[in-house]
Design a protein around this motif. Structure first.
Motif, short mmCIF file in Angstrom:
data_model
loop_
_atom_site.label_atom_id
_atom_site.label_comp_id
_atom_site.label_asym_id
_atom_site.label_seq_id
_atom_site.Cartn_x
_atom_site.Cartn_y
_atom_site.Cartn_z
N SER A 21 1.42 6.02 4.74
CA SER A 21 1.65 4.50 4.82
C SER A 21 3.08 4.57 5.17
O SER A 21 3.90 5.25 5.10
CB SER A 21 1.66 4.08 3.47
N CYS A 22 3.28 3.40 5.90
CA CYS A 22 4.78 3.02 6.52
C CYS A 22 5.11 1.68 5.94
O CYS A 22 4.58 0.74 6.56
CB CYS A 22 4.65 3.10 7.72
N SER A 23 5.69 1.56 4.92
CA SER A 23 6.26 0.28 4.41
C SER A 23 7.66 -0.08 4.69
O SER A 23 8.64 0.81 4.73
CB SER A 23 6.05 0.43 2.84
N SER A 75 -3.21 1.13 11.87
CA SER A 75 -3.57 -0.12 11.43
C SER A 75 -2.82 -0.82 10.46
O SER A 75 -1.65 0.04 10.14
CB SER A 75 -4.96 -0.04 10.42
N ARG A 76 -2.69 -2.17 10.62
CA ARG A 76 -1.89 -2.84 9.73
C ARG A 76 -2.33 -3.49 8.54
O ARG A 76 -3.52 -3.86 8.59
CB ARG A 76 -1.19 -3.86 10.57
N ASP A 77 -1.66 -3.60 7.56
CA ASP A 77 -2.01 -4.51 6.25
C ASP A 77 -0.74 -5.46 6.24
O ASP A 77 0.31 -5.15 5.63
CB ASP A 77 -2.16 -3.67 4.95
N ASN A 78 -1.03 -6.88 6.76
CA ASN A 78 0.38 -7.68 6.84
C ASN A 78 0.68 -8.24 5.54
O ASN A 78 1.71 -8.34 5.35
CB ASN A 78 0.16 -8.80 7.66
N THR A 82 2.76 -3.31 5.74
CA THR A 82 2.47 -1.80 5.97
C THR A 82 1.89 -1.45 7.12
O THR A 82 0.86 -2.21 7.43
CB THR A 82 1.87 -1.31 4.58
N VAL A 83 2.08 -0.31 7.74
CA VAL A 83 1.35 0.24 8.85
C VAL A 83 0.81 1.68 8.35
O VAL A 83 1.48 2.26 7.78
CB VAL A 83 2.23 0.38 10.19
N TYR A 84 -0.40 1.95 8.74
CA TYR A 84 -1.06 3.20 8.15
C TYR A 84 -1.27 3.90 9.35
O TYR A 84 -1.54 3.57 10.57
CB TYR A 84 -2.14 2.68 7.52
N LEU A 85 -1.30 5.33 9.13
CA LEU A 85 -1.84 6.23 10.08
C LEU A 85 -3.04 6.98 9.37
O LEU A 85 -2.79 7.88 8.38
CB LEU A 85 -0.72 7.42 10.37
N GLN A 86 -3.93 7.10 10.01
CA GLN A 86 -5.05 7.48 9.40
C GLN A 86 -5.32 8.88 10.22
O GLN A 86 -5.59 8.73 11.62
CB GLN A 86 -6.34 6.70 9.41
#
Length: 133
Positions: A21-23, A75-78, A82-86
Motif C-alpha cells: 500500500s502507498c498512502s 490500483s487505486r482506492d480514492n 491509497t495506491v496498491y501494488l499487487q
C-alpha cells in the motif's frame, strides 16, 4: 505537510503474493501519477509499474516493466487516498526495498518508470519485501 507511506512488506515464500500500500497525506493521489519502484542491495533502483492521474473521462493509464509484466498490477482506492501494488508469483529475485513515488505535475498526461527524470519528487521511506523459503 506532504507524506507518503508504504506498507505491506514482509517475508513471503516463492510463488506467494503480497499487496503493498502507498498512502498519502497532503496530496490527492487520484490527481497525480504514482509509480512503484524497488531497489535491491547493490543494484540500481528499478521502476516496476506506474499509473497516471485519473482523467475526467474516468480513465487512467498504466505502464509496467517487462521484468514484472504479468505478475504485478496497480490500483487505486480514492476513498482511502491509497495506491496498491499487487505482486503475484513472487521470486527470490524480487527481494528488495519497495518504494512508491508521486509525480509533482498534476497535469502530466502519462506516467513514467524512470525515477531520475525529475518527475517523482515525493517518495516514501520504503517497505522491505523478502522472498525466501
Amino acid at each position: 505537510q506532504l507524506q507518503i507511506v508504504e506498507s505491506g512488506g514482509g517475508l513471503v515464500q516463492p510463488g506467494g503474493s503480497l499487496r503493498l500500500s502507498c498512502s498519502a497525506s497532503g496530496v490527492t493521489l487520484d490527481y497525480r501519477a504514482v509509480g512503484w519502484f524497488r531497489q535491491a542491495p547493490g543494484k540500481e533502483r528499478e521502476g516496476l509499474i506506474c499509473i497516471s492521474r485519473t482523467w475526467s473521462n474516468g480513465r487512467s493509464y498504466t505502464n509496467q516493466a517487462d521484468s514484472v509484466k504479468g505478475r504485478v498490477t496497480i490500483s487505486r482506492d480514492n476513498a482511502k487516498n491509497t495506491v496498491y501494488l499487487q505482486m503475484d508469483n513472487l521470486r527470490p529475485e524480487d527481494t528488495a526495498v519497495y518504494y512508491c513515488a508521486v509525480d509533482w505535475d498534476q497535469w502530466a498526461m502519462d506516467c513514467t518508470l524512470q525515477y531520475d527524470q525529475g518527475r517523482y519528487v515525493h517518495w516514501g521511506q520504503g517497505t522491505q519485501v523478502t522472498v525466501s523459503t
